[in-house]
Each structure stands twice: as C-alpha cells, then as structure tokens.
Design a protein around this motif. Structure first.
Motif, PDB file in Angstrom:
ATOM      1  N   TRP A 111       0.837  -1.206   0.000  1.00 54.60           N
ATOM      2  CA  TRP A 111       0.000   0.000   0.000  1.00 54.60           C
ATOM      3  C   TRP A 111       0.869   1.252   0.000  1.00 54.60           C
ATOM      4  O   TRP A 111       0.661   2.170  -0.796  1.00 54.60           O
ATOM      5  CB  TRP A 111      -0.932   0.012   1.211  1.00 54.60           C
ATOM      6  CG  TRP A 111      -1.737   1.270   1.248  1.00 54.60           C
ATOM      7  CD1 TRP A 111      -1.434   2.433   1.887  1.00 54.60           C
ATOM      8  CD2 TRP A 111      -2.961   1.505   0.558  1.00 54.60           C
ATOM      9  NE1 TRP A 111      -2.389   3.371   1.662  1.00 54.60           N
ATOM     10  CE2 TRP A 111      -3.335   2.822   0.845  1.00 54.60           C
ATOM     11  CE3 TRP A 111      -3.769   0.735  -0.255  1.00 54.60           C
ATOM     12  CZ2 TRP A 111      -4.494   3.395   0.329  1.00 54.60           C
ATOM     13  CZ3 TRP A 111      -4.925   1.301  -0.765  1.00 54.60           C
ATOM     14  CH2 TRP A 111      -5.275   2.615  -0.477  1.00 54.60           C
ATOM     15  N   HIS A 139      -4.952   4.556   4.867  1.00 57.67           N
ATOM     16  CA  HIS A 139      -5.933   3.745   4.144  1.00 57.67           C
ATOM     17  C   HIS A 139      -6.982   3.145   5.073  1.00 57.67           C
ATOM     18  O   HIS A 139      -6.787   3.008   6.263  1.00 57.67           O
ATOM     19  CB  HIS A 139      -5.242   2.618   3.374  1.00 57.67           C
ATOM     20  CG  HIS A 139      -4.715   1.532   4.258  1.00 57.67           C
ATOM     21  ND1 HIS A 139      -3.520   1.635   4.896  1.00 57.67           N
ATOM     22  CD2 HIS A 139      -5.228   0.340   4.607  1.00 57.67           C
ATOM     23  CE1 HIS A 139      -3.305   0.535   5.602  1.00 57.67           C
ATOM     24  NE2 HIS A 139      -4.333  -0.262   5.450  1.00 57.67           N
ATOM     25  N   TRP A 150      -8.753  -0.605  -0.769  1.00 58.30           N
ATOM     26  CA  TRP A 150      -7.941  -1.618  -1.447  1.00 58.30           C
ATOM     27  C   TRP A 150      -8.367  -1.804  -2.892  1.00 58.30           C
ATOM     28  O   TRP A 150      -7.536  -2.147  -3.746  1.00 58.30           O
ATOM     29  CB  TRP A 150      -7.995  -2.946  -0.688  1.00 58.30           C
ATOM     30  CG  TRP A 150      -7.226  -2.878   0.597  1.00 58.30           C
ATOM     31  CD1 TRP A 150      -7.744  -2.769   1.853  1.00 58.30           C
ATOM     32  CD2 TRP A 150      -5.811  -2.877   0.749  1.00 58.30           C
ATOM     33  NE1 TRP A 150      -6.736  -2.700   2.782  1.00 58.30           N
ATOM     34  CE2 TRP A 150      -5.523  -2.766   2.121  1.00 58.30           C
ATOM     35  CE3 TRP A 150      -4.745  -2.949  -0.130  1.00 58.30           C
ATOM     36  CZ2 TRP A 150      -4.230  -2.736   2.636  1.00 58.30           C
ATOM     37  CZ3 TRP A 150      -3.450  -2.924   0.373  1.00 58.30           C
ATOM     38  CH2 TRP A 150      -3.203  -2.812   1.742  1.00 58.30           C
ATOM     39  N   THR A 184       0.764   3.975  -3.007  1.00 56.40           N
ATOM     40  CA  THR A 184      -0.010   5.187  -2.724  1.00 56.40           C
ATOM     41  C   THR A 184       0.825   6.289  -2.088  1.00 56.40           C
ATOM     42  O   THR A 184       0.272   7.294  -1.650  1.00 56.40           O
ATOM     43  CB  THR A 184      -1.192   4.864  -1.790  1.00 56.40           C
ATOM     44  OG1 THR A 184      -0.655   4.404  -0.544  1.00 56.40           O
ATOM     45  CG2 THR A 184      -2.121   3.847  -2.412  1.00 56.40           C
TER      46      THR A 184
END
Length: 184
Positions: A121, A130, A135, A125
């Motif tokens: 992640w 998150h 996802w 990103t």
C-alpha cells in the motif's frame, strides 16, 4: 574396455574440467545440468537437495575421486567446483523458500503478512492513510485484500511488492488507467 567406452570415460572426466575451468554464470549453469544428468554424480545432486548446507569441500573431493581427477587437479579447478556446488545449493535453498511462500496462506491476523501488505500500500499510494474499502483503488477485488491471495499464497504478495518497487512508474500508469477509464 572398448575404444568407444574409453572415449566416453575420458570425455566424462574432461567435461567437468572444461565446465569448471572458469567460474562464470554460464559455467555454473552447465555445471548444474552436468550434475543433474550425470549417473556417476547423482549422489552429489541428492546430497545437496537433501541438505544444501552440506560440507562443500567434502563434495569436491568426492567428485574428484569419482572422476579420477584428484591426483592431477589444481587449486583453481577445486575452487571452481566448490563455487559451482555452492550455486547448486543456493538454488535448492531458493526453491524451498519459494515453495514455502507459495504454500503459506496469507493471514490478515499475521503481523508479518500485514506488514508486507502495508508495504505494498505504502509503495503504491506514497504512504496515504488507508481504510479497507480503499484496497479496490489499487486493484484488489474487494474490501478485504486477503481474499485475492488464494492461488499462490504469500508468494503472490511478495511478487506484487517487488513489482511495485522495481517498476513503480509502470504500476502508477496501470493504476491511473484502470481508475480513470470507464468500462465499456
């Protein structure tokens, strides 16, 4: 002993000398194939497969004895055989790790697995905070990414992390195109 048989014995002895006269990736590959198909040295293959951390010097001596090269071998030949044996051992270690990762099911309760997922992640990103629903923004099928690792287990997640790090700009373009184009 027939002339044909004598030539075969001589060529078998010489083959390992030719392969191991230098230490290079191609020589290591040739050694790997030679060891795998040699009837006389099948025991070395099996010993390394069974225990890759086995004493390499002992295996070198056994190879030289089987090939009747122990009297005339030089230090370079011994060292190159030992380096090639180490490469074969490393290959067996790598194969066992890959099998382990493939057979290890991803578990969202496992802290190490979660850390690897977080690494994916963060890589894709640029460390944005998150939530589970996010996802799908990076290509997972649903809110719970653990359901997408069924076929290849933890190995698939490790491959995704590697790909995202190694080919970051390509991953960014793919994600951008997937998230901005409307389905037809």
């Amino acid at each position: 002993m027939s002339i044909r048989r004598k030539r075969k014995v001589f060529s078998d002895k010489r083959e390992i000398e030719v392969i191991c006269q230098s230490f290079a990736p191609l020589a290591a590959h040739s050694f790997f194939d030679y060891l795998r198909r040699s009837k006389q040295l099948a025991f070395v293959w099996l010993l390394l497969k069974e225990n890759p951390s086995r004493n390499k010097e002992e295996l070198v001596e056994r190879i030289l004895q089987v090939k009747d090269l122990h009297r005339k071998s030089n230090q370079t030949l011994r060292e190159n055989i030992q380096k090639n044996i180490q490469r074969v051992a490393n290959w067996f270690i790598l194969v066992s790790r890959i099998k382990y990762w493939k057979e290890t099911r991803f578990s969202k309760d496992n802290e190490e697995h979660k850390a690897i997922l977080e690494e994916l992640w963060d890589t894709l990103t640029k460390n944005q905070e998150h939530l589970w629903k996010d996802w799908t923004d990076i290509g997972f099928q649903g809110k719970d990414p653990s359901t997408d690792f069924r076929g290849a287990g933890l190995l698939s997640l490790l491959q995704l992390v590697y790909f995202a790090k190694k080919y970051f700009s390509l991953c960014q373009r793919v994600l951008y195109n997937c998230n901005t184009t409307e389905p037809k």
